[in-house]
Write a protein that holds these residues in place. Structure first.
Motif, PDB file in Angstrom:
ATOM      1  N   UNK A   1      11.637 -15.710  32.328  1.00 20.02           N
ATOM      2  CA  UNK A   1      11.322 -16.947  31.616  1.00 20.02           C
ATOM      3  C   UNK A   1      10.198 -17.722  32.284  1.00 20.02           C
ATOM      4  N   UNK A   2      10.051 -17.555  33.601  1.00 19.24           N
ATOM      5  CA  UNK A   2       9.053 -18.330  34.338  1.00 19.24           C
ATOM      6  C   UNK A   2       7.878 -17.497  34.846  1.00 19.24           C
ATOM      7  N   UNK A   3       7.956 -16.179  34.775  1.00 20.52           N
ATOM      8  CA  UNK A   3       6.911 -15.328  35.327  1.00 20.52           C
ATOM      9  C   UNK A   3       6.336 -14.401  34.265  1.00 20.52           C
ATOM     10  N   UNK A   4       5.016 -14.303  34.270  1.00 14.55           N
ATOM     11  CA  UNK A   4       4.336 -13.362  33.374  1.00 14.55           C
ATOM     12  C   UNK A   4       3.172 -12.730  34.140  1.00 14.55           C
ATOM     13  N   UNK A   5       2.670 -11.637  33.604  1.00 15.10           N
ATOM     14  CA  UNK A   5       1.538 -10.934  34.205  1.00 15.10           C
ATOM     15  C   UNK A   5       0.557 -10.605  33.094  1.00 15.10           C
ATOM     16  N   UNK A   6      -0.713 -10.966  33.276  1.00 20.99           N
ATOM     17  CA  UNK A   6      -1.734 -10.688  32.273  1.00 20.99           C
ATOM     18  C   UNK A   6      -2.924  -9.991  32.899  1.00 20.99           C
TER      19      UNK A   6
END
Length: 191
Positions: free
Chosen positions: A163-168
């Motif tokens: 919910x708080x971490x993403x990778x792009x």
């Protein structure tokens, strides 16, 4: 769930389909970072983003000071959730100094035009994917224009990890001018 051009499960039958929670997805902004969002703004939405960059470089008795603003990007969700029109404009102020004196330039850069297409929504380990055919058109002031159309493409992909971490990430290729007035293929990879 936001509409995309394709679905992973059409190509990978065992792909985990994205959960449709019925909630609106938060808007992901393209500014101020280098990697742009792999999602679109959605149909009937318009977003205007701004940025500012200051660069100072001192090397071998020479100093460069540059200001870049407003780094404006207008994003318009058009016809479908998966289609976004993009228009960007920027102005630059730069000053070069050394023991012999200084020189400065101020003006508009070439206009940026693009279309973002949301291709896939994330499905398990398969990323959310978008592609941006893009170009710069020769509209800038004499010190900042390439005097030619500079086409390119930007492939954007990313994962919501928690919910708080993403990778792009992005893989980009563009036609670009060098200091001699010739042109070359510029490749950029970012994460």
């Amino acid at each position: 769930m936001r509409e995309t051009l394709f679905q992973w499960d059409s190509y990978f039958p065992n792909a985990e389909a994205p959960a449709d929670t019925g909630e609106e997805r938060p808007l992901e902004l393209d500014r101020p970072d280098f990697v742009e969002a792999s999602s679109t703004v959605g149909r009937c939405n318009t977003v205007l983003e701004f940025g500012y960059t200051y660069v100072r470089n001192e090397e071998a008795g020479e100093t460069y000071n540059g200001n870049s603003l407003p780094e404006a990007l207008l994003r318009i969700g058009f016809l479908r959730d998966w289609l976004e029109l993009r228009v960007g404009q920027n102005f630059v102020s730069e000053k070069f100094s050394n023991v012999a004196g200084s020189d400065s330039n101020v003006g508009a850069q070439d206009l940026y035009l693009g279309v973002k297409l949301a291709l896939f929504e994330q499905a398990g380990v398969l990323p959310e994917v978008a592609v941006v055919p893009q170009m710069r058109v020769p509209t800038g002031d004499s010190e900042f224009t390439a005097d030619e159309v500079l086409p390119g493409v930007n492939l954007l992909y990313g994962w919501e990890l928690t919910e708080k971490w993403s990778f792009g990430a992005s893989t980009q290729g563009n036609r670009a001018p060098d200091d001699t007035g010739d042109f070359y293929f510029e490749f950029a990879q970012a994460a």
